[in-house]
Design a protein around this motif. Structure first.
Motif, PDB file in Angstrom:
ATOM      1  N   ARG A   1       0.791  -1.226   0.000  1.00 49.92           N
ATOM      2  CA  ARG A   1       0.000   0.000   0.000  1.00 49.92           C
ATOM      3  C   ARG A   1       0.827   1.282   0.000  1.00 49.92           C
ATOM      4  NH1 ARG A   1      -5.322  -0.263   0.948  1.00 49.92           N
ATOM      5  NH2 ARG A   1      -6.200  -2.330   1.277  1.00 49.92           N
ATOM      6  N   ARG A   2       2.030   1.224   0.537  1.00 50.85           N
ATOM      7  CA  ARG A   2       2.806   2.455   0.655  1.00 50.85           C
ATOM      8  C   ARG A   2       3.878   2.613  -0.422  1.00 50.85           C
ATOM      9  NH1 ARG A   2      -0.831   4.578   2.832  1.00 50.85           N
ATOM     10  NH2 ARG A   2      -0.957   5.191   5.040  1.00 50.85           N
ATOM     11  N   ASN A   3       4.137   1.596  -1.218  1.00 49.84           N
ATOM     12  CA  ASN A   3       5.112   1.776  -2.293  1.00 49.84           C
ATOM     13  C   ASN A   3       4.549   2.747  -3.330  1.00 49.84           C
ATOM     14  OD1 ASN A   3       7.570   1.215  -3.682  1.00 49.84           O
ATOM     15  ND2 ASN A   3       6.413  -0.046  -5.119  1.00 49.84           N
TER      16      ASN A   3
ATOM     17  N   TYR B   1       3.805   5.808  -2.633  1.00 43.32           N
ATOM     18  CA  TYR B   1       2.889   6.718  -1.934  1.00 43.32           C
ATOM     19  C   TYR B   1       3.484   8.128  -1.871  1.00 43.32           C
ATOM     20  CZ  TYR B   1      -0.741   7.969   1.446  1.00 43.32           C
ATOM     21  OH  TYR B   1      -1.819   8.538   2.080  1.00 43.32           O
ATOM     22  N   ASP B   2       2.633   9.116  -2.043  1.00 39.34           N
ATOM     23  CA  ASP B   2       3.057  10.518  -2.015  1.00 39.34           C
ATOM     24  C   ASP B   2       3.162  10.990  -0.569  1.00 39.34           C
ATOM     25  OD1 ASP B   2       3.347  13.267  -2.125  1.00 39.34           O
ATOM     26  OD2 ASP B   2       1.904  13.547  -3.739  1.00 39.34           O
ATOM     27  N   PHE B   3       4.383  11.207  -0.110  1.00 36.17           N
ATOM     28  CA  PHE B   3       4.615  11.725   1.239  1.00 36.17           C
ATOM     29  C   PHE B   3       5.347  13.048   1.133  1.00 36.17           C
ATOM     30  CE2 PHE B   3       7.187  12.074   5.168  1.00 36.17           C
ATOM     31  CZ  PHE B   3       6.154  12.073   6.094  1.00 36.17           C
TER      32      PHE B   3
ATOM     33  N   LEU C   1       7.649  10.500  -3.740  1.00 38.65           N
ATOM     34  CA  LEU C   1       7.096   9.153  -3.852  1.00 38.65           C
ATOM     35  C   LEU C   1       7.981   8.173  -3.095  1.00 38.65           C
ATOM     36  CD1 LEU C   1       6.004   9.068  -7.603  1.00 38.65           C
ATOM     37  CD2 LEU C   1       4.670   9.707  -5.587  1.00 38.65           C
TER      38      LEU C   1
ATOM     39  N   GLU D   1      -7.936  -4.471  -0.529  1.00 36.35           N
ATOM     40  CA  GLU D   1      -8.038  -3.160  -1.170  1.00 36.35           C
ATOM     41  C   GLU D   1      -9.452  -2.943  -1.695  1.00 36.35           C
ATOM     42  OE1 GLU D   1      -5.888  -0.616  -4.736  1.00 36.35           O
ATOM     43  OE2 GLU D   1      -4.840  -2.255  -3.746  1.00 36.35           O
TER      44      GLU D   1
ATOM     45  N   ARG E   1      -7.689   4.255  -0.456  1.00 32.00           N
ATOM     46  CA  ARG E   1      -6.473   5.052  -0.490  1.00 32.00           C
ATOM     47  C   ARG E   1      -6.819   6.525  -0.418  1.00 32.00           C
ATOM     48  NH1 ARG E   1      -2.774   2.229  -5.186  1.00 32.00           N
ATOM     49  NH2 ARG E   1      -2.641   0.187  -4.242  1.00 32.00           N
TER      50      ARG E   1
ATOM     51  N   SER F   1      -2.125  12.500  -0.386  1.00 27.24           N
ATOM     52  CA  SER F   1      -0.775  12.495   0.147  1.00 27.24           C
ATOM     53  C   SER F   1      -0.812  12.624   1.660  1.00 27.24           C
ATOM     54  CB  SER F   1       0.032  13.644  -0.465  1.00 27.24           C
ATOM     55  OG  SER F   1      -0.567  14.882  -0.155  1.00 27.24           O
ATOM     56  N   HIS F   2       0.245  12.132   2.286  1.00 25.31           N
ATOM     57  CA  HIS F   2       0.324  12.119   3.736  1.00 25.31           C
ATOM     58  C   HIS F   2       1.180  13.281   4.216  1.00 25.31           C
ATOM     59  CE1 HIS F   2      -1.364   8.745   6.020  1.00 25.31           C
ATOM     60  NE2 HIS F   2      -0.701   9.237   7.040  1.00 25.31           N
TER      61      HIS F   2
END
Length: 202
Positions: free
Chosen positions: A63-65, A67-69, A73, A132, A194, A197-198
Motif C-alpha cells: 500500500r505504501r510503495n 505513496y506521495d509523502f 514518492l 483493497e 487510499r 498524500s500524507h
C-alpha cells in the motif's frame, strides 16, 4: 518464503524525518517492534521497519510503495533477513494458477466500509496479505491459497457487521479469476481505501 518477511525498507524519506512521523505513516497496518532511520544521500533518508506480523509487513509494502509523502514518492519494499529487497511486484504477482487462487473478490459490504474492518473479517479463516477496496468491491489476497478456498466456502453469504457504520450486510466472496471481466472494473486511482498524500503529525 517471501510472505514470511517482517522487515520493510522505506526509501526517499525527508532528511529530517522523525520516528514518530514514520510510525504515523505506517501504524494503520499493524504493530511495529522497531523503526531504524538512516541518513541517505542527496538530502534523503531511509528506514527499516520491523513488524510483528508478516502479513502486516506485506500489506504495508503493497500500500505504501509509490505513496506521495510530502511531495515525494516513497519506495517501500519487503526485505529478507540478509538485507535483500523483495519488490511488491514479486510478492503479489499472479504468475501461476495456484497463486491466482489466493485472490478473491468480495462485494456486498456497506458503502464507506474501511479496508481494515473488512480485512479483520476475512482473517477469520487465515492470514490476509492485503485488502483493497475499489468501486466494484474489494480485492483480498490470502497468503495461502488453501485459506482463500476456505474463505469462499465459509464466508460467501456470511453476515458482516460494520461497527463504525452501524450497518450489517451479507458478503459475496468469489475467486477473482472466476469473475467475468464485465464485472471487474479497474479502479485506476478511484479506490476508496487510499487517501491523498500524507503529511506529518504535529
Amino acid at each position: 518464503m517471501e510472505c514470511g518477511m517482517r522487515t520493510v525498507y522505506v526509501g526517499n524519506l525527508p532528511d529530517d524525518i522523525r520516528p514518530r512521523d514514520v510510525e504515523y505513516l505506517f501504524e494503520e497496518f499493524g504493530l511495529m517492534n522497531n523503526i531504524d532511520i538512516k541518513q541517505g544521500i542527496n538530502g534523503t533518508s531511509f528506514a527499516f521497519l520491523n513488524f510483528e506480523r508478516a502479513c502486516d509487513a506485506a500489506d504495508a509494502a503493497h500500500r505504501r510503495n509509490g505513496y506521495d509523502f510530502e511531495g515525494e514518492l516513497l519506495r517501500v519494499e519487503l526485505k529478507d533477513g540478509k538485507g535483500r529487497s523483495k519488490g511488491n511486484n514479486k510478492v503479489f504477482v499472479k504468475d501461476d494458477l495456484e497463486d491466482e487462487r489466493a485472490f478473491l473478490l468480495v462485494s456486498g459490504f456497506p458503502k464507506g466500509t474501511r479496508w481494515q474492518q473488512l480485512k479483520d473479517h476475512m482473517r477469520q479463516v487465515g492470514e490476509v496479505g492485503y485488502c483493497e477496496i475499489e468501486d466494484d468491491g474489494a480485492q483480498v489476497r490470502y497468503l495461502e491459497p488453501n485459506d482463500a478456498r476456505t474463505a469462499v466456502a465459509t464466508l460467501d453469504g456470511s453476515s458482516y457487521m460494520d461497527r463504525f457504520l452501524g450497518k450489517r450486510a451479507v458478503l459475496r466472496v468469489r475467486f477473482l479469476h472466476e469473475v467475468p471481466p464485465t464485472e471487474r472494473r479497474e479502479a485506476s486511482g478511484r479506490s476508496r481505501s487510499r487517501g491523498g498524500s500524507h503529511g506529518r503529525r504535529g
